[in-house]
Scaffold this active site. Structure first.
Site, short mmCIF file in Angstrom:
data_model
loop_
_atom_site.label_atom_id
_atom_site.label_comp_id
_atom_site.label_asym_id
_atom_site.label_seq_id
_atom_site.Cartn_x
_atom_site.Cartn_y
_atom_site.Cartn_z
N LYS A 132 15.57 58.74 54.23
CA LYS A 132 14.51 57.85 53.76
C LYS A 132 13.30 58.68 53.33
CE LYS A 132 14.59 53.71 55.24
NZ LYS A 132 14.36 52.45 55.99
N LYS A 189 17.55 46.88 62.74
CA LYS A 189 16.42 46.12 63.27
C LYS A 189 16.94 45.06 64.24
CE LYS A 189 13.69 46.97 59.12
NZ LYS A 189 13.06 46.40 57.91
N ARG A 199 21.59 28.97 81.81
CA ARG A 199 20.57 29.47 80.89
C ARG A 199 20.97 30.79 80.26
NH1 ARG A 199 18.77 28.16 77.10
NH2 ARG A 199 18.43 26.20 78.21
N ASP A 211 15.20 50.58 47.06
CA ASP A 211 14.22 49.98 47.94
C ASP A 211 13.10 49.30 47.17
OD1 ASP A 211 13.15 49.53 50.60
OD2 ASP A 211 11.59 50.95 50.06
N GLU A 218 17.54 56.75 50.17
CA GLU A 218 16.64 55.69 49.74
C GLU A 218 15.83 56.16 48.54
OE1 GLU A 218 13.74 53.11 52.38
OE2 GLU A 218 12.75 54.98 51.76
#
Length: 292
Positions: free
Chosen positions: A180, A148, A113, A231, A210
């Protein structure tokens, strides 16, 4: 099915460091074994029983993670022989034998597994990445992943992206500056943020900013940003942003990119398209182990 099913090297492009693989597998096996180990196999299978089986693809896709699967079986019992029949990064059809496994039956089942969890998950990422890469074929754009990722599995997931033909964005907060919107607010503006980052990071570190508008783009270019993240821009605005950035900065498209939109985004002329879904939303590739 491949004509040649002799053993092959399973490591794909820039395989993750061995130590990371060993550690990730050890954590996964410890989670599965708990305090008592595989009580089902111990109760139902004779200690001296052996088994031989094949891991096969039940759906078409791109393979990634064979070396991790090998490590899972090796840690379960070093007597298990794992033979890769394809290579990471290779496309397979449904029914293709991917690897052969031979050894003590209890141990094979105990490691199965964890081996398949890694192999199915990473092959799913590679498969989805390949679909995005194919979708932008013939354009200037390269498909890149993001941060992410699942905690503790970033290096493995980013490896799977490379197996699918994609490229990696920064690995963490340590290897590139990405300014950002919240950084801009806290710093007091794009110009101030870029100047402070340049002074702190030095000349060896690239600085990406960004932006969400052409006005912000102009500010970032004037400040000397190396890479501009466009963006959530519409295609027309993005195309103009690419023109304005030509010869000044690398351009990256970002924000809710999917397989329906990625071709149009690529055709704006951007250099990079970052896709968070590659690592946070890729479905597993269905692979299974069957005993002879």
């Amino acid at each position: 099915m491949p004509e040649d099913i002799s053993p092959r090297s399973e490591a794909g492009p820039d395989a993750p460091p061995r130590g990371l693989v060993v550690e990730a597998v050890a954590r996964a096996l410890a989670e599965d074994f708990g305090l008592a180990g595989d009580i089902t196999s111990a109760a139902t299978i004779a200690a001296d029983a052996t088994a031989r089986g094949t891991i096969g693809a039940r759906k078409p896709g791109t393979i990634a993670g064979l070396d991790i699967a090998r490590e899972a079986f090796a840690q379960a019992d070093p007597r298990i022989a794992f033979t890769a029949l394809v290579a990471d990064g290779e496309r397979v059809e449904a029914g293709t034998p991917v690897a052969a496994v031979d050894g003590p039956a209890r141990a094979v089942l105990s490691g199965e597994r964890v081996a398949l969890n890694f192999l199915c998950h990473l092959s799913g990422i590679a498969t989805l990445t390949r679909r995005f890469v194919d979708a932008v074929d013939g354009t200037n754009a390269q498909i890149v992943c993001t941060r992410k990722t699942m905690p503790g599995l970033r290096a493995l997931q980013k490896y799977a992206v490379r197996c699918g033909g994609g490229r990696n964005h920064r690995f963490g907060l340590f290897d590139a500056v990405l300014i950002k919107d919240n950084h801009v607010v806290a710093a007091g503006g794009i110009g101030k943020a870029v100047a402070a980052a340049r002074a702190h990071a030095g000349h060896m570190v690239r600085i990406e900013v960004e932006v969400t508008s052409l006005a912000e783009l102009d500010e970032a270019l004037s400040a000397g940003a190396d890479i501009i993240m466009l963006d959530n821009m519409d295609a027309a605005t993005m195309r103009e942003a690419v023109t304005l950035s030509a010869g000044k900065a690398i351009t990256e498209a970002s924000g809710r990119v999917d397989l329906d939109s990625v071709r149009a985004i690529a055709e704006t002329g951007v250099d990079l398209i970052s896709v968070g879904a590659l690592t946070h939303s890729a479905p597993v590739l269905d692979l299974g182990l069957d005993f002879e």
